[in-house]
Design a protein around this motif. Structure first.
Motif, mmCIF file in Angstrom:
data_model
loop_
_atom_site.group_PDB
_atom_site.id
_atom_site.type_symbol
_atom_site.label_atom_id
_atom_site.label_comp_id
_atom_site.label_asym_id
_atom_site.label_seq_id
_atom_site.Cartn_x
_atom_site.Cartn_y
_atom_site.Cartn_z
ATOM 1 N N UNK A 8 0.814 -1.220 0.000
ATOM 2 C CA UNK A 8 0.000 0.000 0.000
ATOM 3 C C UNK A 8 0.847 1.269 0.000
ATOM 4 N N UNK A 32 2.289 3.094 -2.342
ATOM 5 C CA UNK A 32 1.912 4.118 -3.311
ATOM 6 C C UNK A 32 0.634 4.826 -2.914
ATOM 7 N N UNK A 33 -0.329 4.069 -2.429
ATOM 8 C CA UNK A 33 -1.624 4.646 -2.099
ATOM 9 C C UNK A 33 -1.545 5.536 -0.860
ATOM 10 N N UNK A 55 1.184 6.975 0.224
ATOM 11 C CA UNK A 55 2.017 8.126 -0.124
ATOM 12 C C UNK A 55 1.183 9.183 -0.842
ATOM 13 N N UNK A 56 0.242 8.727 -1.650
ATOM 14 C CA UNK A 56 -0.576 9.679 -2.405
ATOM 15 C C UNK A 56 -1.637 10.355 -1.531
ATOM 16 N N UNK A 100 -8.355 1.784 -4.297
ATOM 17 C CA UNK A 100 -7.749 3.073 -4.613
ATOM 18 C C UNK A 100 -6.592 2.846 -5.587
ATOM 19 N N UNK A 145 -4.639 5.137 -7.948
ATOM 20 C CA UNK A 145 -4.280 6.366 -8.654
ATOM 21 C C UNK A 145 -3.097 6.078 -9.567
ATOM 22 N N UNK A 196 -0.464 7.784 -9.981
ATOM 23 C CA UNK A 196 0.800 8.049 -9.273
ATOM 24 C C UNK A 196 1.171 6.866 -8.390
ATOM 25 N N UNK A 197 0.181 6.325 -7.698
ATOM 26 C CA UNK A 197 0.451 5.206 -6.791
ATOM 27 C C UNK A 197 0.973 4.003 -7.570
ATOM 28 N N UNK A 198 0.371 3.742 -8.717
ATOM 29 C CA UNK A 198 0.782 2.592 -9.519
ATOM 30 C C UNK A 198 2.196 2.810 -10.066
ATOM 31 N N UNK A 219 4.520 4.647 -8.831
ATOM 32 C CA UNK A 219 5.394 4.564 -7.661
ATOM 33 C C UNK A 219 5.746 3.098 -7.384
ATOM 34 N N UNK A 220 4.745 2.276 -7.386
ATOM 35 C CA UNK A 220 4.911 0.849 -7.109
ATOM 36 C C UNK A 220 5.724 0.180 -8.218
#
Lengths: 660, 336
Positions: free
Chosen positions: A167, A169-170, A172-173, B52, B54, B56-58, B60-61
């Motif tokens: 989690x 990335x989520x 962090x966002x 969730x 987003x 950006x999150x993807x 980032x991962x």
């Protein structure tokens, strides 16, 4: 050269022994094999209690469940917060981990929403930039440390700051910072308005489970840490496991009353064992031998065998179609940017060229739960969406050549039942309401004439061989991406859809790929159509934001770029954006959400960006030989699908079968 | 001796290393031509489990996983880094079970496969060749004819079908043997007589499924070879010389017919590193077969490479050993 004489006598003697063995074998009754198909099977005799599943672990006190992951490699890794973890379904997320909230895919043990580690529902401020969580008090980890706000804050903080955790990335966002007014309260300050932030902590199949701060904070590398043995927040602790990953044995905690499940009573099984039973036929053998209480999933043929041969086997439905409908919607997902498929009339033509009866028979031997609309016909969705929309569906029309055409066929499920009855006789219900509940409502008509007129309306034409051409004169080809051996029902359903389209004159082919290839091609948009799912819902809760969020045009990525989330079909529509934004502005439980959900369904039916087919039905079979009280369609307090974290509720509702 | 080393030994050792180098290089290249992406696989798995998602999150991962899996940098950089690790005995982390080292996964699975398959291959080779040799010599024997017919019938049966039949008969209808696994639940791996006996009992059905089909193959091959040798002059000569039949069969017929079978055995022994995939799945056996299946299904580059490298080294080493000891069996090679 002389004939060989030396060992003939010995050979004949041995042959005699083998023959005698064979005769005995032929005469022998199956160990616990095919039982009588009528009448009640005896409950376990008192002597049966002597049987053990492991040294010192009585069979009568143990619930044995299938771990659908199969053999877990490596067996000793329980770090559920690292992507790719293999041991999630070994009982870890069902029995040892806990989350703030649970939403049941069915009716729920006490309503669909359960405040598990949280004492109440999430509390948002007016503009959804803050979420406050009140935690339940008196909950303890299995090593005696109390669960507090520190654990929640640590769980979010460590993931936010550690790239590579599930989690990270989520968080962090979305998470700006957190504060702790007291030991049982956490206030999240969000980076932007987000009315569905609690979804990250809410179990559907899984969620962000809580981490024990006192354990993880001592690790140098939390990503590499294996969390073995896992410190439990649930009612069971890991007693033992196979170093080769074939079984995991859990034991009820002495202090189970200090866990959240205690609100509903004591979990009945003292032990739970999650095993890797192997292929479908072995599962049948295992359950008829009463060595496997809960089958996670099995081929339809296996289910039919169990129904015929093992009186104590029990599916979700008492009889056909037996399977538990997951809140997941297998559909034909078109790439809405491909020539031909970018035309609504063509997508509708392809829908009307599908014979849902043949698809249901091919995939599930009829045991499918069909859906004409873009939500699964499962859990509480019939009352939220299907019943209210029946009149609208009856009156819904397409414009074909200036004429209003009604494409809805309300009797599709009845025809599937009739077809299934040819093979399965009176196992198939005849009552219309029962059929509706089990096999679904209606579907779209199988009408090749209407499909033809829609194709012509879209500017397509047929060549000399009757095959369809695009408006530019090129052959209209569709390769349908599909799963292979991992899910035969999906493979067989896709094959039948391709067959239907070929009969209609489409140059269609089945493109079977392994899961990794399919995921990659679908994400990139390098496909014509795919038979898979992009729609998943909570099941018990009407909110559609779970899958709709990423259908907003903000998330759109063109073909050639990786799709974000679930918009693999690359569908954009201003009306869709409006609906999604309106849902996002509402509280999670606001009844207006259902109205907006219905608006979405009407829009999707009109545009048909993907063709919904059926729910993903899971043949979870419970054996009522040692235990009874499993969840069923009549008593839907949770789902029985063994790898769902929600199955923890099953443990407090089942009870040992009365000893003879 | 010098001639043997320069003309026979060194070229074969050179060939051995060349085969391993090319094999390992191909093993590195082939998965990278695959359209699959282990990072995307993990990303899509994660997206399936949360609401969730987003961009950006993807992203980032995605970056984090690429770095963690050692897939950043150009293919050349990855290739040389791969060789560097390999020469240190490090096959890297498994991608599907990150960060578990590939060597650990293989080390856990290999003993089970070696124990089961080595035993099964050797038993089927010995029995198949013995019976085949006897059948090739005693062509009039009804017993041998019966065995011949049985072998012809059993040989085409895939071993995994045999496995299912054996499982149904001897674990279900007549519960003599356990359903699956290498040992019962609750038992722990230890060096004790009772544990070894338990393991043997669990391995009987899996081994039998391989042995029954294996014997058929070796039997048919050996019978054909022995039938040809029986009419050779030297066999006719020793028969006329009145040597005992046992001596003729074992010292003249079977011994000479055995040479091609030894080659076959060496190749089979090399291949056992792969495991008997479907048999292991059917019996829930924790060996290399199930590990290979998991690696392929998960598109786990590093694990696939590790297993393949073991297989390449296994086959190459078997062939090298065969080349080196072949002169002991075949005087014609010695003479050359």
């Amino acid at each position: 050269m002389q004939p060989y004489k030396y060992s003939r006598r010995a050979f004949l003697a041995q042959l005699g022994l083998v023959t005698a063995g064979g005769v005995l074998a032929a005469c022998a009754q199956p160990a616990a094999g095919p039982a009588a198909t009528t009448g009640q099977q005896a409950a376990p005799a008192a002597g049966a209690g002597a049987a053990e599943v492991a040294p010192g672990v009585p069979r009568t006190e143990t619930l044995i469940l299938e771990n659908p992951t199969g053999r877990v490699v490596p067996a000793d890794d329980f770090n559920r917060w690292r992507p790719g973890i293999q041991s999630a379904s070994t009982g870890l997320q069902q029995l040892a981990l806990d989350a703030l909230w649970y939403i049941d895919p069915d009716a729920g043990i006490d309503g669909v929403w359960d405040n598990s580690l949280a004492a109440e529902k999430p509390i948002y401020n007016e503009d959804f930039t803050q979420m406050t969580v009140k935690l339940r008090q008196g909950i303890y980890w299995s090593d005696g440390v109390e669960f507090t706000a520190d654990d929640l804050i640590y769980t979010v903080d460590i993931q936010k700051n550690t790239p590579g955790l599930a989690y990270s990335g989520q968080f962090a966002k979305y998470v700006d910072h957190m504060e702790k007014p007291d030991d049982y309260t956490v206030v999240f300050h969000l980076t932007e308005p987000n009315s569905r932030f609690h979804g990250l902590f809410t179990v559907r199949w899984s969620a962000c489970f809580m981490m024990p701060k006192h354990i993880f904070e001592q690790q140098e590398d939390v990503v590499a840490f294996t969390f073995n043995p896992p410190v439990s927040l649930g009612p069971y602790v890991l007693k033992d496991f196979d170093p080769n990953g074939n079984w995991y044995l859990w034991e009820r905690r002495e202090d189970w009353e200090r866990t959240t499940l205690a609100r509903f009573g004591m979990p009945a099984p003292k032990y739970a064992m999650y095993v890797a039973p192997g292929p479908s036929d072995k599962k049948v053998m295992g359950q008829t031998s009463h060595d496997l209480d809960v089958i996670h999933d099995i081929a339809p043929e296996g289910m039919i065998t169990l129904a015929r041969t093992n009186p104590t086997s029990r599916g979700w439905f008492k009889s056909f179609p037996w399977a538990h409908p997951d809140p997941t919607l297998p559909s034909v997902i078109y790439n809405n940017e491909k020539p031909g498929l970018n035309n609504r009339d063509v997508r509708w033509a392809l829908t009307l060229a599908i014979d849902i009866v043949r698809v249901a028979m091919a995939s599930y031997r009829g045991a499918a739960t069909i859906s004409a609309i873009h939500v699964p016909p499962t859990g509480l969705y019939p009352q939220y969406y299907f019943d209210p929309l029946q009149d609208w569906l009856h009156d819904f029309t397409l414009d074909i050549g200036g004429e209003a055409y009604k494409p809805y066929d309300p009797d599709a499920s009845l025809r599937i039942a009739d077809e299934a009855r040819k093979a399965l006789g009176d196992m198939v219900p005849t009552d219309v309401n029962e059929i509706r509940k089990a096999i679904g409502y209606g579907w779209w008509k199988y009408d090749l004439d209407a499909a033809e007129r829609l194709m012509l309306q879209a500017g397509c034409s047929r060549d000399a061989n009757g095959m369809w051409l695009l408006p530019n004169g090129e052959p209209f080809k569709i390769a349908l991406l599909a799963e292979g051996e991992t899910r035969p029902v999906m493979n067989r359903g896709a094959a039948m859809i391709v067959e239907n389209w070929k009969e209609f004159g489409i140059d269609a082919s089945l493109d079977v790929r392994d899961n990794a290839s399919r995921a990659r091609l679908a994400l990139l948009g390098e496909f014509d159509a795919e038979f898979g799912w992009t729609i998943e819902t909570w099941g018990g809760h009407p909110d559609l934001f779970f899958f709709l969020e990423s259908w907003h045009s903000d998330f759109y990525r063109p073909t050639g770029e990786n799709a974000v989330g679930r918009n693999r079909m690359r569908w954009k529509h201003p009306e869709l954006d409006r609906i999604i934004e309106a849902i996002q502005r509402l509280d999670f439980d606001d009844p207006k959400g259902i109205e907006l959900g219905q608006e979405f369904i009407k829009l999707a039916a009109h545009e048909m960006p993907i063709t919904p087919i059926m729910s993903y039905n899971v043949f979870s079979v419970c054996d009522e030989y040692y235990w009874e009280g499993f969840p069923t369609a009549e008593n839907p307090y949770t789902n029985p699908v063994a790898n769902w974290a929600n199955t923890k509720y099953m443990f407090v509702k089942i009870r040992p079968k009365q000893q003879a | 001796m010098r001639k043997f080393i320069l003309g026979y030994l060194l070229p074969r050792i050179g060939q051995y290393f060349m085969v391993i180098f090319l094999g390992v290089t191909l093993t590195f290249i082939i998965p990278r031509f695959s359209p699959n992406d282990p990072v995307e696989r993990q990303v899509s798995q994660i997206m399936m489990s949360g609401s969730q998602v987003s961009p950006e999150a993807i992203e980032h991962l995605r970056e984090a996983l690429t770095e963690m899996y050692g897939l950043s940098g150009s293919p050349w950089q990855q290739y040389w880094a791969f060789w560097g690790r390999l020469l240190r005995g490090d096959l890297g982390p498994s991608l599907s079970t990150f960060p578990t080292p590939v060597t650990k996964l293989i080390a856990d699975a290999m003993p089970w496969t070696l124990g089961l398959l080595l035993t099964a291959v050797l038993i089927s080779w010995l029995l198949g060749n013995l019976l085949g040799g006897l059948a090739g010599y005693y062509t009039e024997s009804r017993i041998m004819r019966a065995i011949d017919v049985l072998s012809q019938a059993v040989r085409p049966i895939p071993y995994y079908i045999m496995a299912l039949v054996l499982l149904a008969v001897f674990a279900y209808y007549i519960p003599l043997f356990p359903f699956s696994g290498a040992y019962p639940p609750g038992t722990h791996v230890e060096w004790s007589l009772s544990f070894i006996l338990t393991v043997v009992r669990h391995s009987i059905l899996p081994a039998l499924s391989l042995i029954l089909v294996g014997i058929g193959g070796w039997f048919i091959g050996m019978r054909a070879l022995a039938s040809n040798i029986v009419s050779e002059d030297y066999v006719v000569y020793v028969e006329n010389a009145g040597l005992p039949e046992r001596t003729i069969v074992f010292n003249y017929v079977i011994r000479n017919a055995l040479l091609p079978q030894i080659t076959g055995l060496a190749l089979q022994l090399g291949l056992i590193f792969n495991g008997a995939l479907i048999m292991e799945v059917v019996f829930g056996y924790p060996g290399m077969g199930t590990l290979t299946l998991q690696a392929v299904m998960a598109n786990d580059y590093t694990l696939i490479m590790g297993i393949t490298i073991f297989s390449i080294i296994g086959v190459a080493t078997s062939v090298l050993i065969l080349d080196l000891i072949y002169p002991l069996f075949d005087p014609r090679v010695r003479h050359q």
